[in-house]
Design a protein around this motif. Structure first.
Motif: not given
Lengths: 322, 135, 849
Positions: A254, A240, A245
């Motif tokens: 995600s 992340l 993502n």
């Protein structure tokens, strides 16, 4: 899945190793064609060799026999042989193109992208789409249909051991019918020049026993596995934090973007990079750090900015997504 | 045909003899990729920037001249970006600001819909160089 | 060819006047020094043309060698994907467009007139223009590889990969440009060939006595006329899409990538026969000569040539077997693709029968002919294999097809070309190439070729796709690729050896040619710059065998037109069927104007591509002005009504109307034009059939009234022009000049009014070409019509200038006749395209209902 991984290393892409009835028919046609062509070639070359011999004027052929040779050899013989060939090929082909009853057949959607394959199943339990990339698993003995299209340029779907190829054209939907006969791993490659990395756009098709297939599909439909240890957890955070993502989805973590392959179960796949490298922690790390070195022009930047620890964690996390 | 061909034949073959080796030599020389990679005023490699814009899928939202698969209609076109005075209408269009914008758009304009794509500082510099070059 | 054939006395008696030969030599003298580049003699242009094509052959071959080094081992890093993709694109494009087609045309330019007994081609300056446009444009195109600016979409440039979105760089535009030059050259060549073969044969050379090579070139020229327009239209559409975003091939806006494939392959398949049939024609000349007997089955071979040509237009979709076409079309095309093997088989058996009847001498040329038979037959058989649908579904776009295409192209054209170079080399400067080296060269080339390409059948069957810059090590392709790479270098070594021998041989001092192979056809007569001293009277299909005294007779001036009646270059025109002498044709002399015009044309397109607009337009204007100046001296008033060409024959000078060579050239050009328009119309119909609703949402047809008005005005504009054309007297009086000018001006105004009606109809309907493919195709059709109207304005003004300078006369009225032809065509085209666009949606709704 380790048995498959062992097979994967030897997965071939050969027209000469048919693994379905369709591919078998084509193989048989190919054998007939090759033998026929070879015989005709030898015949013509023999005639050529004989024609070079010296012969006395009295033994030269008459006009009529010359005409006979031209009409016989040039017209009658080819017409007969080619007509027979046409009939034989039509008969052998008719089974290939008629559609099997697909009322309850499996449908797998494949969308070709630059330079990877987006694969979609429908989860029988929830009715939702199950999205993966670059690999398909199919049940043995069940007829299935591939729904093929393209998101950008013309590609072509070709897994020689399973069937002939069919182009994937933007704006059109083409279908290919398959039925695997036995378990195995088969390699395929994009067969229509599609730009820079056309050469590295491979996919793998794994044929499984029906129960194994159902179990596999159910597992793929589930959201991503939770990280089993600290290192993997740090990898999840890095996914992340480094904005992986922004292009990749991991269901349950995600689902922001579908620009790149879905990574929810990337660890379960035999290869990464559309057949470029076998999947394990090391290659995952290598791919992330030096995408452009491995597959120059691929639509993913090299993440060479990551320090060793982060890279290691990320690769570990992804490898655990089975 | 034959009596008067000699001068013609010679002229023809002279061309062959000069051009052919020249062609081979040049082919050999240039196939190592003899293109110069231009550097932009703010630093940053324009050619690399063009490649990076494709790799980060900027084209999925923006139309960017000269970048493959960059015909996005979702966001503003980046044609002639080098001539614009402002980024997103707010931030002065300098190479440094542009690179910063690419790395972290919301840090400069909080309500922007452009996401951070995880671009590294080095990559952003090259991408800004390419965009600044678009006139 | 019986022994009882009466030997006719040659038609002209001796002694010839002493100055006759001098005058002839003077009229045809080659310019000195650098001036040789302004020569329009087919011999000069032919040699330049052959040399330039061979240069491209070597260049594209070097690219292939680099590719083979890269592919010799798996995962190789010699050449990266970007460079490799440019290389294979350039290799294919240069080989197909800058070598294969030009070299077969070039050999025809060089060889045919002499083989037919003509002194030159009927439009020498046009040949010169076509050559220089090709040379300048082609070389400029080739140099893009040195700058990394080459196209990289494959030689067939499929959209959407080749569209502006996925190929934003300049490479694709250079490709479209490069193709443009060869399109011009090929059409010009086709015009020359058709007119030359039908109208300028030696007296007595009936169609049944014409060399087979002339038949094959005639057939090929007609194929060019119908095939090239499809790719001309396709490339125009692609360039419009790239430059102006008119979405012909963009699915999201109603276009279709498959449309490109139809247009490209409708050209592309006949193209390979355009490449092969000339070679087959040459083989049909060389085998009889080297075997010492006439060709067996002459008529069968002629029928076979025509049949192959006809069939080849039905086969294009076999390049699209995997594109998702309907199964009925696929089956028909597959059947036709199998059927085309039959006429090819007829030719093969005719050659075998000829060899059987005669006794082949083993020389350099015959080695390559034997090599041709081996390689081409093998290639043809793999062709039959890939014509079978399911087999093609596996091997299409794999190395199996790479093997097939190289077997048929290298076997079917390159080997005959080398045979031809060995066979006809003595024509160049009297010297044959080295027979000793020929054996080595052949061994290297034949062995190297088969080692290079045979393994590819297998690697294709093992799954290796085409156009890949590298491959995985564990797929079983490694050894096969290494063998192919080694073979490629062996083949190259043979070619290198040949190049050395050729340069060495063709630099030697000229000596008389003689007839080293004792061949039967006219190109072996004694020759000067002027062709033969006198144009032979032909009484059989093998004139030098049935009349062994012909060389001396012709050289002494005992046949037709032994000199020049006007002091200028001349040749004889004969009737198309029985070759009865009809009139004397005045030919233009050497000039720099075609070179300048070609350079201007090349410059215009090249500079447009790099967007140097002002300089580009300057070049374009220069090209047009040079062309007009060059045209101005054509269609002159004849220097005499009739001239003596033999003891007893007096022929008119020049001809008008249907007997005029320029009239026929115009007709051929109009057929090309109509085919281009038909291709645009096909595009329109194709995208219309794709839409659910026609016109698509947001688009409208022009008002029917306005459309009808425009169509009517176009047809009406023909009337004054036809009235002018029908005038027979053309006295040049002031009243007549005013009348004719008035007619032209009125016609032009009416045509302009029609165009205004056409355009305003579209504007008022809100035509937006960028919105959807349907609108774009309409805009393309309309644009093509506007182009013609502009052309008519130029031609009209040119005609008026000819009228007022009193250059129009009863025996020099080609300008009037040809303008009339083109005018009528433009009017018809306008009316037809308007009707098509208006009526099609209604027709489709009717069919759907």
């Amino acid at each position: 899945m380790t048995g498959s991984a062992a097979h994967a290393a030897q997965a071939a892409q050969s027209v000469l190793q048919p693994a379905t009835a369709t591919a078998d028919s084509i193989f048989e046609i190919g054998v007939v064609l090759t033998i026929g062509a070879a015989l005709i070639f030898l015949g013509v070359m023999t005639l050529l060799a004989l024609s070079l011999r010296r012969r006395p004027p009295s033994r030269r052929p008459s006009r009529a026999s010359e005409r006979l040779w031209i009409v016989g050899g040039g017209v009658v013989f080819p017409v007969l042989v080619l007509s027979a060939l046409m009939v034989y090929a039509s008969v052998r082909t008719s089974g290939l193109t008629t559609r099997a009853d697909l009322a309850d057949g499996l449908v797998i959607a494949v969308t070709a992208r630059l330079w990877w394959w987006e694969v979609r199943y429908r989860d029988p339990a929830s009715g939702k789409d199950v999205v993966l990339a670059n690999e398909m698993r199919i049940p043995v003995g069940r007829p299935l249909t591939l729904a093929l299209d393209s998101a950008d340029v013309i590609h072509s779907f070709w897994v020689p051991e399973l069937a002939g190829k069919i182009d994937m054209v933007p704006g059109r939907l083409h279908h290919l019918h398959l039925e695997a006969r036995q378990p195995g791993v088969h390699r395929g490659q994009c067969a229509e020049y599609c730009g820079e990395q056309h050469a590295r756009m491979a996919l793998h098709v794994v044929a499984l026993a029906p129960e194994e297939f159902d179990a596999w599909l159910a597992a793929q439909a589930a959201p991503a596995a939770a990280p089993p240890d600290d290192l993997a957890q740090r990898g999840r955070e890095a996914f992340l934090h480094e904005r992986c993502n922004a292009c990749h989805t991991i269901r349950g973590v995600s689902e922001e973007s579908d620009l790149g392959p879905d990574l929810t179960h990337v660890g379960s796949r035999l290869f990464i990079g559309a057949g470029t490298l076998p999947t394990h922690r090391g290659t995952l790390g290598g791919w992330i750090a030096d995408t452009q070195g491995i597959k120059p022009g691929a639509r993913m930047p090299s993440f060479d900015r990551l320090d060793g620890q982060t890279l290691n964690a990320l690769a570990t996390y992804l490898d655990h997504l089975k | 045909m034959t009596k008067h061909q000699a001068p013609l034949g010679k002229a023809l073959l002279r061309r062959n003899r000069v051009l052919a080796p020249l062609a081979f030599a040049s082919a050999a020389a240039c196939l190592g990729g003899c293109e110069a990679s231009p550097e932009a005023p703010g630093g940053g490699n324009v050619r690399r920037g063009e490649r990076l814009l494709a790799q980060y899928h900027c084209g999925s939202c923006h139309a960017i001249p000269g970048v493959a698969s960059a015909r996005g209609q979702v966001a503003v076109t980046l044609e002639s970006f080098g001539r614009r005075s402002y980024i997103a209408g707010r931030v002065p269009n300098t190479p440094q600001h542009l690179a910063h914008w690419i790395v972290a758009p919301t840090s400069l304009v909080p309500q922007t819909t452009m996401p951070s794509m995880g671009v590294s500082a080095a990559d952003a510099k090259d991408m800004a160089a390419y965009l600044g070059n678009l006139r | 060819m019986s022994a009882e054939r009466e030997m006719r006395e040659p038609p002209t008696s001796l002694p010839r006047p002493p100055e006759e030969l001098d005058q002839l030599e003077k009229a045809w003298a080659l310019p000195k020094g650098l001036g040789v580049l302004s020569s329009v003699n087919n011999t000069s242009i032919g040699l330049f043309y052959i040399g330039t094509s061979l240069l491209f052959f070597l260049g594209a071959g070097v690219l292939a060698l680099i590719m083979r080094i890269q592919l010799a081992v798996p995962d190789n890093t010699l050449v990266g994907p970007q460079a490799y993709n440019q290389m294979f694109t350039m290799h294919g494009t240069v080989m197909m467009f800058l070598f294969a087609i030009p070299v077969v045309e070039a050999i025809a330019v060089y060889l045919l007139p002499n083989m037919l007994g003509a002194r030159d081609l009927p439009f020498p300056r046009l040949s010169a223009y076509a050559f220089w446009a090709y040379a300048i444009g082609g070389i400029a195109f080739f140099t893009t590889i040195f700058f990394g600016a080459s196209p990289d979409g494959g030689w067939f440039m499929y959209p959407p990969l080749s569209s502006a979105e996925h190929s934003p760089g300049i490479g694709a535009d250079f490709w479209l440009l490069g193709i443009g030059f060869i399109e011009i050259s090929a059409i010009a060549g086709a015009i020359e060939l058709i007119v030359g073969i039908l109208l300028t044969r030696a007296p007595g050379m009936t169609l049944g006595r014409m060399p087979i090579y002339a038949w094959s070139m005639l057939v090929v020229a007609v194929m060019i006329v119908f095939a090239f327009p499809a790719v001309i239209a396709g490339t125009a559409l692609l360039e419009l899409e790239r430059a102006f975003d008119w979405p012909f091939f963009i699915a999201a806006r109603g276009g279709d990538p498959i449309l490109w494939q139809h247009l490209f392959w409708f050209f592309g398949h006949p193209e390979v026969y355009i490449i092969f049939l000339p070679a087959a024609g040459m083989v049909s000349m060389m085998i009889p000569a080297l075997a010492g007997v006439p060709l067996v089955g002459y008529r069968a071979v002629v029928i076979a040539l025509v049949t192959v040509a006809t069939f080849s237009f039905a086969l294009w979709a076999h390049h699209m077997f995997t594109a998702g076409l309907g199964s009925l079309s696929l089956s028909l095309v597959s059947a036709a693709s199998l059927a085309v093997a039959v006429p090819t088989g007829v030719q093969v058996f005719a050659w075998l029968a000829t060899l059987w009847r005669g006794r082949l001498r083993i020389t350099g040329a015959s080695l390559f002919l034997l090599g041709f038979l081996f390689i081409f037959v093998l290639g043809g058989l793999t062709g039959v294999m890939v014509a079978v649908l399911p087999f093609d579904w596996q091997v299409h776009d794999s190395y199996f097809v790479v093997a097939h295409l190289h077997y048929v192209l290298i076997g079917g054209m390159v080997f005959p070309m080398f045979a031809a170079l060995y066979f006809w080399s003595p024509l160049i400067n009297g010297h044959p190439l080295s027979e000793r080296l020929a054996r080595w060269i052949f061994a290297l080339m034949f062995g190297g070729f088969n080692l290079a390409f045979f393994p590819m059948h297998i690697s294709g069957l093992l799954g290796m796709p085409r156009r890949v810059y590298t491959y995985d090590a564990h797929l079983g392709w490694n050894t096969l690729n290494l063998l192919s790479s080694v073979g490629a270098f062996i083949l190259a070594a043979g070619i290198l050896l040949f190049t050395i021998d050729a340069i060495r041989t063709w630099r030697r001092r000229t000596v008389p040619t003689g007839n080293p192979w004792n061949a039967p056809t006219l190109e072996w007569l004694p020759n000067g710059e002027y062709g033969t001293r006198s144009i032979p009277q032909v009484d059989s299909g093998d004139p030098l065998w049935t009349n062994p005294g012909m060389p001396e007779e012709v050289e002494a001036g005992r046949h037709w037109l032994p000199g020049t009646t006007s002091g200028r270059r001349e040749t004889l025109v004969t009737t198309p069927g029985k070759a009865v002498a009809s009139h004397v044709l005045l030919l233009p002399g050497d000039s720099w104007l075609p070179v300048i015009s070609a350079a201007g044309t090349a410059g215009f397109f090249l500079l447009l591509t790099v967007k140097w607009l002002v300089t580009a337009w300057l070049c374009g204007v220069t090209a047009v002005i040079a062309a007009i100046i060059w045209l101005w001296s054509s269609d002159p008033k004849p220097h005499a009504a009739k001239v003596a060409v033999t003891d007893n024959d007096r022929l008119p000078v020049g001809a008008v109307g249907v007997r005029s060579h320029s009239w026929w050239a115009m007709v051929v050009l109009i057929v090309v034009d109509a085919s281009i328009c038909a291709s645009f119309a096909f595009a329109h119909v194709h995208v219309s059939m794709l839409s659910e609703v026609c016109p698509p949402a947001g688009a409208r047809l022009p008002a029917a009234g306005l459309a009808l008005l425009a169509a009517g005005l176009y047809l009406a504009s023909s009337l004054p022009v036809e009235a002018a054309r029908r005038r027979r007297t053309l006295s040049g009086s002031a009243r007549e000049c005013r009348l004719l000018t008035g007619a032209v001006v009125i016609a032009l105004l009416v045509m302009i009014a029609a165009t205004v009606a056409l355009i305003s109809g579209h504007v008022e309907a809100g035509l937006s070409p960028g919105a959807n493919a349907w609108s774009a195709t309409i805009a393309a059709l309309a644009g093509y019509q506007v182009l013609h109207v502009v052309l008519m304005a130029v031609m009209g003004c040119y005609l008026i200038a000819r009228i007022w300078t009193r250059r129009l006369g009863p025996r020099s009225r080609a300008t009037l006749d040809n303008t009339g032809l083109m005018w009528h065509y433009t009017a018809l085209q306008g009316a037809a395209m308007i009707v098509l666009v208006q009526v099609l949606p209604a027709l489709m709704n009717l069919v759907a209902a």
